[in-house]
Design a protein around this motif. Structure first.
Motif, short mmCIF file in Angstrom:
data_model
loop_
_atom_site.label_atom_id
_atom_site.label_comp_id
_atom_site.label_asym_id
_atom_site.label_seq_id
_atom_site.Cartn_x
_atom_site.Cartn_y
_atom_site.Cartn_z
N HIS A 1 1.12 -1.16 -0.14
CA HIS A 1 -0.09 -0.01 0.04
C HIS A 1 1.07 1.49 0.19
O HIS A 1 2.14 1.15 -0.08
N PHE A 2 0.25 2.39 0.18
CA PHE A 2 1.05 3.68 -0.07
C PHE A 2 2.58 3.73 1.07
O PHE A 2 2.06 3.19 2.01
N ALA A 3 3.44 4.32 0.25
CA ALA A 3 4.65 4.47 1.27
C ALA A 3 4.28 5.03 2.61
O ALA A 3 4.86 4.61 3.40
N PRO B 1 -5.47 1.54 -3.98
CA PRO B 1 -6.48 0.72 -3.94
C PRO B 1 -7.03 0.66 -5.28
O PRO B 1 -7.60 1.61 -5.79
N GLY B 2 -7.66 -0.52 -5.93
CA GLY B 2 -8.30 -0.61 -7.14
C GLY B 2 -7.38 -0.89 -8.40
O GLY B 2 -7.82 -1.46 -9.39
N LYS B 3 -6.12 -0.23 -8.19
CA LYS B 3 -5.31 -0.42 -9.48
C LYS B 3 -5.23 -1.83 -9.97
O LYS B 3 -5.25 -2.21 -11.05
N LEU B 4 -4.60 -2.51 -9.09
CA LEU B 4 -4.06 -3.89 -9.38
C LEU B 4 -5.13 -4.74 -9.83
O LEU B 4 -5.16 -5.69 -10.64
N ARG B 5 -6.38 -4.36 -8.86
CA ARG B 5 -7.73 -5.24 -9.31
C ARG B 5 -8.04 -4.94 -10.52
O ARG B 5 -8.53 -6.11 -11.13
N GLU C 1 -10.04 -7.37 -3.48
CA GLU C 1 -8.92 -6.82 -2.63
C GLU C 1 -9.21 -6.63 -1.40
O GLU C 1 -10.16 -6.15 -0.76
N ARG C 2 -8.11 -6.78 -0.50
CA ARG C 2 -8.24 -6.60 0.82
C ARG C 2 -7.18 -5.71 1.47
O ARG C 2 -6.11 -6.11 1.14
N LEU C 3 -7.28 -4.87 2.23
CA LEU C 3 -5.88 -4.29 2.92
C LEU C 3 -5.63 -5.17 4.16
O LEU C 3 -6.42 -5.23 5.17
N LEU C 4 -4.37 -5.53 4.15
CA LEU C 4 -3.84 -6.32 5.12
C LEU C 4 -3.12 -5.19 5.95
O LEU C 4 -2.09 -4.74 5.75
N GLN C 5 -3.43 -4.93 7.32
CA GLN C 5 -2.61 -4.19 8.17
C GLN C 5 -1.97 -5.48 9.29
O GLN C 5 -2.76 -6.05 9.95
N PHE C 6 -0.92 -5.30 9.41
CA PHE C 6 -0.16 -6.07 10.26
C PHE C 6 1.14 -5.16 10.81
O PHE C 6 1.24 -4.17 10.57
N SER C 7 2.01 -6.22 11.73
CA SER C 7 3.23 -5.48 12.17
C SER C 7 4.36 -6.25 11.52
O SER C 7 4.46 -7.54 11.48
#
Ligand SMILES: C[S@@+](CC[C@H](N)C(=O)[O-])C[C@H]1O[C@@H](n2cnc3c(N)ncnc32)[C@H](O)[C@@H]1O
Length: 297
Positions: free
Chosen positions: A169-171, A206-210, A223-229
């Motif tokens: 996702h974005f830098a 978001p949406g571009k690769l989809r 598409e899913r946003l994965l938030q992790f550590s």
């Protein structure tokens, strides 16, 4: 399972993209020894991404899986452990040094269900309908012709088989990237890459690769946003070494910093990273997009 012969570099159908591909190969060839050196930490850092890909691609024990742009063997090797002896995993990468590193590790860990080949994502060494699942972790953003590569990945999937892709996702959402780039930018001029350049953040929006995966012919694209550590059991100084070696972009920029200013830059970078270090090592919040779909039945 028949994978077929590995195509020679000269046979790759890049057309006008061929010189561009050569540049990618030479960049990643220089990076391969560092990715092998830091393999254990890289594996630990991105384990949540591998897990998300396994889930999105609906991989189970016995699955046959293709990992495209496997680098020194991830997520292919983790997936090989997961699918067990009744499953099969093929990892491919365009860079021979990466593939050799992956083979060494498969041998060391006696993961006999994992095999590796040098191949381009546009010309996969496999017959149509060979795999239950195709995955790629941090690969597709570097492909010269993503639609063509994704079509090829869908070709080798069995009808109804799943494809799952992980991209940054974005830098600005990822201190793993911005903590150091903000320090380094104070020492070296850097230009933003062109909109569709081969770059880590090419599919950050978001949406571009989809949309690209749909254009390639996938069904049920999501598409899913994965938030992790991102966790790494290393000191802040070791983490700085890892980051400054594993990123070709960062390595190149650091060579442009005058020698007499490098110590100062290193001290600043380590100070900036300290915000993410604790008793168990480093821990940085991270965001990755998981884009998935299936080959139409
Ligand atoms: C960021 S690394 C990711 C490696 C590994 N998947 C991981 O997550 O640890 C990107 C990899 O993509 C490979 N690559 C780039 N373009 C490629 C292409 N067109 N076909 C096959 N591999 C490619 C590079 O050689 C490199 O190993």
């Amino acid at each position: 399972m028949m994978f077929g012969a590995t195509p020679q570099i000269e046979e790759w159908p890049c057309g006008g993209h061929y010189p561009f591909m050569q540049e990618i190969i030479s960049r990643w060839s220089e990076t391969a020894p560092y990715w092998e050196k830091h393999r254990a930490i890289i594996r630990e850092m991105f384990a949540p991404v591998t897990q998300a890909l396994i889930e999105a691609a609906q991989i189970t024990s016995r699955s046959s899986v293709l990992d495209v742009a496997t680098g020194p063997g991830e997520p292919a090797l983790t997936i090989a452990e997961f699918v067990g002896t009744e499953g099969k995993v093929l990892g491919i990468d365009a860079v021979p040094g990466m593939v050799e590193a992956a083979r060494r590790e498969a041998q060391r860990r006696e993961l006999h269900s994992a095999t590796f080949a040098v191949a381009h994502a546009d010309l996969l060494p496999a017959e149509a309908s060979s795999f239950d699942a195709v995955v790629s972790r941090f690969g597709v953003m570097f492909f010269p012709t993503p639609v063509r590569s994704l079509r090829e990945m869908l070709r080798v999937l069995k009808p109804g088989g799943k494809i799952a892709l992980a991209v940054w996702h974005f830098a600005e959402k990822n201190p793993f990237h911005y903590t150091l780039s903000r320090v380094v930018e104070r020492y070296v001029d850097s230009q933003s890459p062109a909109a569709d350049a081969s770059d880590a953040f090419r599919f950050a929006e978001p949406g571009k690769l989809r949309a690209v995966l749909s254009e390639a012919g996938a069904a049920a694209v999501s598409e899913r946003l994965l938030q992790f550590s991102i966790r790494a059991s290393v000191s802040v100084e070791e983490f700085w070494t890892l980051r400054s070696e594993m990123s070709e972009n960062l390595r190149t920029k650091l060579t442009k910093v005058p020698r007499e200013r490098r110590g100062e830059l290193t001290r600043e970078a380590i100070e900036a990273l300290r915000a993410y270090s604790g008793d168990g090592g480093m821990s940085l919040p991270a965001e990755v997009l998981i884009v998935s779909g299936s080959r139409p039945s």
